[in-house]
Design an enzyme around this catalytic site. Structure first.
Site, PDB file in Angstrom:
ATOM      1  N   LYS A 185       0.448  -1.075   0.214  1.00 47.73           N
ATOM      2  CA  LYS A 185       0.108  -0.471  -0.197  1.00 47.73           C
ATOM      3  C   LYS A 185       0.648   1.426  -0.080  1.00 47.73           C
ATOM      4  O   LYS A 185       0.732   1.987  -0.578  1.00 47.73           O
ATOM      5  CB  LYS A 185      -0.987  -0.363   1.378  1.00 47.73           C
ATOM      6  CG  LYS A 185      -2.409   0.471   1.130  1.00 47.73           C
ATOM      7  CD  LYS A 185      -3.239   0.317   2.205  1.00 47.73           C
ATOM      8  CE  LYS A 185      -4.065  -0.819   2.245  1.00 47.73           C
ATOM      9  NZ  LYS A 185      -4.737  -0.775   3.856  1.00 47.73           N
ATOM     10  N   GLU A 217     -15.299  10.124  11.344  1.00 43.16           N
ATOM     11  CA  GLU A 217     -14.824  10.399  10.295  1.00 43.16           C
ATOM     12  C   GLU A 217     -16.566  10.203   9.351  1.00 43.16           C
ATOM     13  O   GLU A 217     -17.178   9.322   9.818  1.00 43.16           O
ATOM     14  CB  GLU A 217     -14.235   9.902   9.389  1.00 43.16           C
ATOM     15  CG  GLU A 217     -14.371  10.249   8.341  1.00 43.16           C
ATOM     16  CD  GLU A 217     -13.930  11.932   7.788  1.00 43.16           C
ATOM     17  OE1 GLU A 217     -12.734  12.767   8.070  1.00 43.16           O
ATOM     18  OE2 GLU A 217     -14.357  12.536   7.090  1.00 43.16           O
ATOM     19  N   LEU A 245     -17.355  10.517   6.091  1.00 40.77           N
ATOM     20  CA  LEU A 245     -17.172  10.702   4.652  1.00 40.77           C
ATOM     21  C   LEU A 245     -17.710   9.956   3.977  1.00 40.77           C
ATOM     22  O   LEU A 245     -17.734   8.252   4.305  1.00 40.77           O
ATOM     23  CB  LEU A 245     -15.864  11.229   4.334  1.00 40.77           C
ATOM     24  CG  LEU A 245     -14.162   9.297   4.891  1.00 40.77           C
ATOM     25  CD1 LEU A 245     -15.230   8.056   3.704  1.00 40.77           C
ATOM     26  CD2 LEU A 245     -12.879  10.020   4.454  1.00 40.77           C
ATOM     27  N   CYS A 304     -18.758  -0.277   6.047  1.00 38.52           N
ATOM     28  CA  CYS A 304     -20.043   1.006   7.052  1.00 38.52           C
ATOM     29  C   CYS A 304     -20.877   0.503   8.429  1.00 38.52           C
ATOM     30  O   CYS A 304     -21.277  -0.233   9.413  1.00 38.52           O
ATOM     31  CB  CYS A 304     -19.447   2.482   6.802  1.00 38.52           C
ATOM     32  SG  CYS A 304     -17.835   2.733   6.824  1.00 38.52           S
TER      33      CYS A 304
HETATM   34  C1  UDX Z   1     -21.478   5.548   5.488  1.00 35.92           C
HETATM   35  C2  UDX Z   1     -22.180   6.953   5.745  1.00 35.92           C
HETATM   36  O1  UDX Z   1     -22.797   7.479   4.767  1.00 35.92           O
HETATM   37  C3  UDX Z   1     -20.647   7.955   5.740  1.00 35.92           C
HETATM   38  O2  UDX Z   1     -21.646   8.853   6.715  1.00 35.92           O
HETATM   39  C4  UDX Z   1     -20.172   6.421   6.425  1.00 35.92           C
HETATM   40  O3  UDX Z   1     -18.972   8.071   7.923  1.00 35.92           O
HETATM   41  C5  UDX Z   1     -19.161   5.855   6.297  1.00 35.92           C
HETATM   42  O4  UDX Z   1     -21.134   4.932   5.885  1.00 35.92           O
HETATM   43  P1  UDX Z   1     -21.007   4.739   2.822  1.00 35.92           P
HETATM   44  O5  UDX Z   1     -20.831   3.736   3.518  1.00 35.92           O
HETATM   45  O6  UDX Z   1     -19.527   5.620   1.864  1.00 35.92           O
HETATM   46  O7  UDX Z   1     -21.059   5.408   4.172  1.00 35.92           O
HETATM   47  O8  UDX Z   1     -22.575   4.230   2.165  1.00 35.92           O
HETATM   48  P2  UDX Z   1     -23.489   4.813   1.757  1.00 35.92           P
HETATM   49  O9  UDX Z   1     -23.660   6.055   0.992  1.00 35.92           O
HETATM   50  O10 UDX Z   1     -23.909   5.782   3.115  1.00 35.92           O
HETATM   51  O11 UDX Z   1     -25.004   4.326   1.094  1.00 35.92           O
HETATM   52  C6  UDX Z   1     -24.424   3.145   2.173  1.00 35.92           C
HETATM   53  C7  UDX Z   1     -25.655   2.087   1.409  1.00 35.92           C
HETATM   54  O12 UDX Z   1     -26.670   2.493   1.007  1.00 35.92           O
HETATM   55  C8  UDX Z   1     -25.222   1.577   0.049  1.00 35.92           C
HETATM   56  O13 UDX Z   1     -25.453   0.248   0.065  1.00 35.92           O
HETATM   57  C9  UDX Z   1     -26.186   2.510  -0.364  1.00 35.92           C
HETATM   58  O14 UDX Z   1     -26.869   1.364  -1.488  1.00 35.92           O
HETATM   59  C10 UDX Z   1     -27.694   1.563   0.020  1.00 35.92           C
HETATM   60  N1  UDX Z   1     -28.463   2.788   0.611  1.00 35.92           N
HETATM   61  C11 UDX Z   1     -28.592   4.300   0.246  1.00 35.92           C
HETATM   62  C12 UDX Z   1     -30.152   2.862   0.109  1.00 35.92           C
HETATM   63  O15 UDX Z   1     -29.926   1.566  -0.221  1.00 35.92           O
HETATM   64  N2  UDX Z   1     -30.607   3.365  -0.216  1.00 35.92           N
HETATM   65  C13 UDX Z   1     -30.377   4.526   0.208  1.00 35.92           C
HETATM   66  O16 UDX Z   1     -31.385   5.426   0.414  1.00 35.92           O
HETATM   67  C14 UDX Z   1     -29.445   5.352   0.387  1.00 35.92           C
END
Ligand code: UDX
Length: 435
Positions: free
Chosen positions: A37, A150, A152, A262
């Site tokens: 990495k 965080e 993000l 997450c």
């Molecule tokens: C999430 C949190 O949003 C973020 O703040 C935290 O730091 C890390 O976890 P992330 O894992 O990048 O971020 O994805 P996110 O955009 O939250 O989506 C999570 C999952 O939910 C995805 O599989 C997405 O497809 C699903 N999702 C999201 C839905 O099924 N429906 C929705 O309306 C929104």
């Protein structure tokens, strides 16, 4: 005096944080035990797909402010040390595995320079920061520890780090808060909300936020189940309730549910931790959130069986999407990939396409079928499953795709395709929560 920053752990969070801290003008050293990495990052290569990160990384390396090393001694001169290592789900329980966080603290504690501040960013069970702080102070009394969760999102990691919607700092002293204010001076000048909290609250903010998001998604997926039973349409329902500003329209996209590195593991670790604290009843509902989420995958598989046959042996099924969400190549706990694996196990001949995630998906499941080209993937399909809502799939021409497949049946697992256009082109169109 210009502060020097170290970032311990250069995975998703750490690599992004290091590049962004450098972009904010700090001298940054990123360290990791993974030599591959570090070698890649040092050459300006990001080991995963994240829009805009590679360009930023190269720009910051060229500026001379950003360097990487496997030698932890390199953090010695830094004033602020960000711990950004992973806290995956433990192999044998719902709890988070803390071995990387503990190892990171053990590695840096004896060598942090006096007056420096260790800042945890990893998502941890509440109580971790206080435990690490007392351990740190025993080894090195002239330093302090704060927590700075965080938030993000993958796919928007650079934007979310450079312009977060809030900054939360868990501190025990004004000195620690002031040092973090100096680090985030640029964000503060842009009026980013600043929340000072105690250590446990700052840890809880992160898991509470992710639990809320997971709850919102499972809520709409539960409504999708009811819509299916009652002959309603969850997309219209979501739109209608979303106009209420108290509810809001975001995170109400019904479909195959949440995955990624997450949300799933965070709600499970939160339940496990609440149990340890004797507050398990308070989070009992998260078990239901998890069940609704996993059930959405089964509902898609039921639709496949309904449309094809109970026996999937030899059926050619094209899966559009392997990543847990678009604009990411992350396949950790990906609902799309899980469904693909399950229908393949049931005997179907599965071909998976994804614009970015084929390599990581193949690494996990080498026995599955993959195609780099979407048209190749679609050729001869008995059924198409749309499982990750990449823009590329929304732009597919249903008329052209119909000419490629053996039978025009599509299940939209994300409620993201233009149903009318597909039906007009002669497709049998199915979606979750829409009768
Ligand atoms: C999430 C949190 O949003 C973020 O703040 C935290 O730091 C890390 O976890 P992330 O894992 O990048 O971020 O994805 P996110 O955009 O939250 O989506 C999570 C999952 O939910 C995805 O599989 C997405 O497809 C699903 N999702 C999201 C839905 O099924 N429906 C929705 O309306 C929104």
């Amino acid at each position: 005096m210009k502060l020097r920053v170290s970032v311990i752990g250069t995975g998703y969070l750490g690599a992004t944080h290091a590049a962004c801290m450098s972009a904010m003008g700090f001298d940054v050293i990123g360290v990791d035990i993974d030599a591959t990495k570090i070698e890649l990052l040092s050459r300006g290569k990001v080991p995963f797909y994240e829009p805009g990160l590679e360009e930023l990384l190269q720009q910051e390396i060229a500026s001379g402010r950003l360097t990487f090393s496997t030698d932890f001694q390199a953090i010695k001169e830094a004033d602020v040390h960000f711990i950004c290592v992973g806290t995956p789900q433990s192999e044998n329980s719902l709890a988070a595995d803390m071995k990387y966080v503990d190892a990171a603290l053990d590695a840096i504690a004896p060598i942090c320079k006096p007056g420096s501040l260790v800042v945890g960013k990893s998502t941890v069970p509440v109580g971790t920061a206080a435990r690490l702080r007392s351990k740190l102070l025993t080894i090195n009394p002239k330093v302090d520890l704060a927590w700075n969760p965080e938030f993000l999102r993958e796919g928007f990691a650079v934007e979310d780090t450079l312009h977060p919607n809030r900054l939360v700092v868990g501190v025990t002293t004004d000195e620690a808060e002031n040092k973090l204010k100096a680090i985030y001076a640029k964000n503060l000048s842009e009026n980013t909300p600043w929340v000072r909290a105690d250590l446990p609250t700052s840890e809880l903010v992160k898991v509470a936020a992710n639990s809320f998001l997971a709850t919102k998604i499972s809520f709409i997926n539960a409504m999708a189940e009811v819509c299916e039973a009652a002959g309603g349409d969850v997309t219209v329902l979501a739109k209608a309730i979303g106009y209420d500003p108290r509810i809001g329209s975001r995170f109400l996209q019904a479909g195959i549910g949440f995955g990624g590195g997450c949300l799933p593991k965070d709600i499970r670790a939160f339940m496990a931790r609440a149990g340890e604290l004797g507050a398990d009843q308070a989070l009992e509902f998260l078990r239901e959130i998890d069940s609704i989420n996993l059930r959405a995958r089964q509902r898609v598989i039921e639709l496949v069986r309904k449309d094809l046959s109970d026996n999937l042996t030899g059926k050619k099924i094209t899966v559009l999407g392997a990543a847990f969400k678009p604009d990411s190549d992350d396949v950790r706990d990906s609902p799309a990939l899980d469904i693909a694996v399950q229908i393949a196990a049931a005997g179907a001949q599965v071909t998976i396409h994804d614009p970015k995630a084929i390599a990581p998906a193949k690494k996990r499941f080498p026995a599955l079928g993959f195609a780099e080209d979407v048209e190749v993937a679609l050729k001869g399909a008995d059924l198409v499953l749309h499982l990750t809502e990449w823009k590329q799939y929304r732009e597919l021409d249903p008329v052209k795709v119909k000419a490629l497949v053996a039978s025009p049946i599509i299940i939209d697992g994300r409620n993201a395709l233009d149903r009318e256009a597909w039906i007009a082109a002669g497709w049998k169109f199915r979606a979750l929560g829409r009768s």
